[in-house]
Write a protein that holds these residues in place. Structure first.
Motif, short mmCIF file in Angstrom:
data_model
loop_
_atom_site.label_atom_id
_atom_site.label_comp_id
_atom_site.label_asym_id
_atom_site.label_seq_id
_atom_site.Cartn_x
_atom_site.Cartn_y
_atom_site.Cartn_z
N GLY A 117 0.81 -1.20 0.00
CA GLY A 117 0.00 0.00 0.00
C GLY A 117 0.84 1.25 0.00
O GLY A 117 2.08 1.21 0.10
N ALA A 126 -7.32 12.66 3.57
CA ALA A 126 -8.48 12.21 2.80
C ALA A 126 -8.09 11.77 1.40
O ALA A 126 -8.75 10.90 0.80
N PRO A 161 -4.78 6.83 -0.54
CA PRO A 161 -5.49 5.60 -0.90
C PRO A 161 -5.87 4.79 0.34
O PRO A 161 -5.24 4.91 1.40
N ASP A 162 -6.88 3.97 0.22
CA ASP A 162 -7.28 3.09 1.32
C ASP A 162 -6.11 2.21 1.74
O ASP A 162 -5.36 1.69 0.89
N GLY A 163 -5.96 2.06 3.05
CA GLY A 163 -4.91 1.20 3.57
C GLY A 163 -3.55 1.84 3.66
O GLY A 163 -2.57 1.17 4.03
N ALA A 164 -3.44 3.12 3.33
CA ALA A 164 -2.14 3.80 3.39
C ALA A 164 -1.64 3.90 4.82
O ALA A 164 -2.42 3.89 5.78
N HIS A 165 -0.33 4.01 4.96
CA HIS A 165 0.31 4.26 6.25
C HIS A 165 0.84 5.69 6.25
O HIS A 165 1.34 6.17 5.23
N TRP A 189 -8.49 6.69 10.87
CA TRP A 189 -7.30 5.87 10.60
C TRP A 189 -6.98 5.04 11.84
O TRP A 189 -6.90 5.57 12.95
N ARG A 228 -1.63 2.39 11.79
CA ARG A 228 -1.19 2.89 10.48
C ARG A 228 -0.65 4.32 10.55
O ARG A 228 -0.39 4.92 9.52
#
Length: 319
Positions: free
Chosen positions: A107, A182, A185-189, A211, A215
């Motif tokens: 990710g 915002a 991307p989904d799942g970003a750290h 979040w 993460r």
């Protein structure tokens, strides 16, 4: 961890206003490899030991590179690195340690830096690019003159992923943290380093946006200013010998134990680096560190005795 290596200052140059960049070469031995986010302990010319993130490309042969901000309100360590250190001088340093490593999870990564907090994140950007991973770096500074690695980042092949935010101290021009989070991307750290208010703002923004704490990764350069007005005395019991040591209100646990011949390795003495971490067998801890997670602090099973104290009448330590 001790200061196991002697390095020579191969190069010293001004990187930005109030910031010097140092290239440190090993003396007689190869310096250990490091990963992005790692730091070393450095014995400064003042005699104080300070932590500096390694900001050269990770995994590359060559000298260690650190950037040192002159801390006007500091205790003299950074000033001595600016004023009393010349090319050719020697310094004692530790092997690299990493409490701020990149996650191996797949990710994207969102990097937030403010001021000298860029030092570990520029190495992260280099590592993420080398691995072909998606990332964006947001770098906040007052002005271009105070921005370390400005030219380097503008010339990197990933320059289009770097967003500079020069606010001149005006709130209306500051980074929109909520919008940056915002857009991830989904799942970003997320990784954040800089002054404490900046770190708190990113962490709070991430929490409000839903979040997971796992993460959001962060690293502090200095400890918290604790209110010591209500500090009292308490006992520390050393479980292995059964000895009891009384800790006075104006003395840290590490200082009191050292006076009794019980040495605990320390480095930053501000609850940031984790060098002095010890196990707590009984008692409640008044945590004043920035190293342990809130969950780890709530367990009362470990502490940093350089700054934290007892919230109970006594602590039993695994010493």
């Amino acid at each position: 961890m001790g200061l196991d290596f002697v390095v020579k200052v191969a190069r010293k140059r001004v990187e930005a206003e109030g910031i010097v960049l140092l290239d440190l070469e090993g003396e007689g031995v190869a310096l250990p490899a490091f990963t992005a986010g790692a730091h070393i302990d450095v014995k400064t010319p003042s005699g104080a030991v300070r932590q500096y993130s390694l900001c050269g490309p990770p995994g590359q042969p060559g000298p260690y590179q650190i950037a040192v901000l002159r801390e006007a309100a500091g205790r003299g360590g950074s000033a001595s690195m600016h004023d009393a250190l010349a090319e050719g001088d020697r310094l004692a340093v530790s092997a690299p340690r990493n409490h701020f490593a990149l996650s191996e999870a797949p990710g994207a990564s969102l990097l937030f830096a403010a001021g000298i907090g860029i030092t570990p994140l520029v190495a992260m950007a280099d590592a993420l690019h080398a691995q072909g991973r998606e990332f964006t770096l947001h770098y906040c500074a007052r002005s271009e003159a105070r921005t370390a690695f400005l030219r380097r980042l503008r010339e990197r092949p990933y320059a289009d992923r770097v967003r500079f935010h020069f606010d001149g101290g005006e709130a209306s021009r500051q980074l929109d943290i909520a919008a940056a989070l915002a857009a991830a991307p989904d799942g970003a750290h997320a990784y954040v380093c800089g002054p404490q208010p900046f770190i708190a703002a990113v962490r709070d923004g991430a929490a409000r946006a839903g979040w997971p704490a796992a993460r959001v990764h962060f690293e502090h350069f200095s400890g918290l200013a604790a209110d010591t007005s209500g500090d009292g005395s308490f006992d520390v019991v050393l479980s292995r010998s059964g000895r009891t040591v009384r800790i006075a209100p104006d003395v840290s646990i590490t200082q009191a134990l050292a006076a009794e011949g019980v040495a605990i390795d320390t480095s930053c003495e501000q609850g940031v680096c984790g060098t002095c971490l010890i196990r707590v067998l009984e008692g409640e801890v008044d945590h004043r560190d920035l190293y342990l997670t809130p969950e780890e602090q709530a367990s009362h099973t470990q502490m940093l005795p350089c700054c934290s104290r007892a919230a109970s009448a006594r602590l039993v330590l695994d010493l």
